[in-house]
Enzyme design. Structure first.
Site, short mmCIF file in Angstrom:
data_model
loop_
_atom_site.label_atom_id
_atom_site.label_comp_id
_atom_site.label_asym_id
_atom_site.label_seq_id
_atom_site.Cartn_x
_atom_site.Cartn_y
_atom_site.Cartn_z
N ASP A 16 0.86 -1.17 0.00
CA ASP A 16 0.00 0.00 0.00
C ASP A 16 0.90 1.23 0.00
O ASP A 16 2.10 1.13 0.31
CB ASP A 16 -0.91 -0.03 1.24
N ASP A 63 -0.06 5.09 1.10
CA ASP A 63 -0.25 5.99 2.24
C ASP A 63 -0.34 5.20 3.54
O ASP A 63 -1.14 4.28 3.67
CB ASP A 63 -1.52 6.82 2.05
#
Length: 223
Positions: free
Chosen positions: A51, A53
């Site tokens: 991922d 953020d």
């Protein structure tokens, strides 16, 4: 916005040409080849999903809207460098609904991505691919995590396998996405102590730790 291209399903992507499986990037999302190796390597290259953020950079409830707001998490550049020299190909899979909400422009998203990739390469790492879903949850698309179409596309675009690999994220939706795609979830929770590692669940493989760097060190030790 020359870096990012738009897939027919509506998500935006970048594929690093040095790890591209073919010159055609509009590949099928319906099959997954997990037997890929890179010529000259005794150990097959393996995709690892990250991922963005909250894992690579510090997250914000107001979205990361431009490069000036993008701050690498402590140790994340070193973590990606370690993955790269350990024959992993990091692939970023990220929901970016700020696009369709009108909060984030595609131009700024491309600028953030270019600068992120450049800084990672300066630190000795490599990013094999980046996929961004721009849709809001209520749009019911096929690419927004925990759906898996961006994962499938990346796997079919890159000359690397996905056997016994991981998806590292900071939300429950990331755990669901990993399980939906059949890879091991690792949850990043920066509220944990620096070296603390906890089981994700007695019925779910994977673990929880406080940073990408801590997770990567454990992955490399056990791979």
């Amino acid at each position: 916005m020359t870096l990012l291209r738009k897939h027919r399903l509506g998500f935006y992507y970048y594929i690093n040409s040095s790890v591209s499986e073919t010159e055609s990037l509009e590949l099928s999302c319906n099959t997954t080849d997990i037997s890929k190796t890179s010529p000259g390597n005794t150990k097959p290259k393996r995709i690892i999903f990250l991922d963005r953020d909250g894992v690579i950079n510090i997250d914000s409830e107001e979205f990361i809207k431009n490069w000036s707001e993008f701050i690498f998490c402590e140790g994340s550049l070193e973590a990606i460098r370690l993955l790269t020299i350990s024959n992993f190909v990091p692939v970023v899979i990220s929901n970016q609904s700020g696009i369709n909400r009108g909060i984030l422009t595609l131009e700024h998203l491309a600028e953030i991505t270019v600068n992120m990739i450049n800084e990672i390469e300066k630190a000795g790492g490599i990013i094999g691919a980046v996929c961004y879903c721009p849709h809001e949850p209520e749009e019911n698309c096929l690419c927004r995590k925990p759906q898996t179409k961006m994962f499938e596309f990346a796997v079919n675009s890159i000359n690397a396998g996905v056997e016994n690999t991981y998806f590292l994220g900071d939300r429950e939706g990331d755990v669901k996405a990993a399980l939906n795609f059949g890879v091991t979830p690792i949850l990043i929770d920066d509220s944990l102590d620096t070296h603390e590692i906890k089981s994700l669940d007695t019925k779910i493989p994977g673990f929880i730790c406080n940073s990408l760097l801590t997770a990567v060190k454990k992955i490399i030790l056990t791979s």
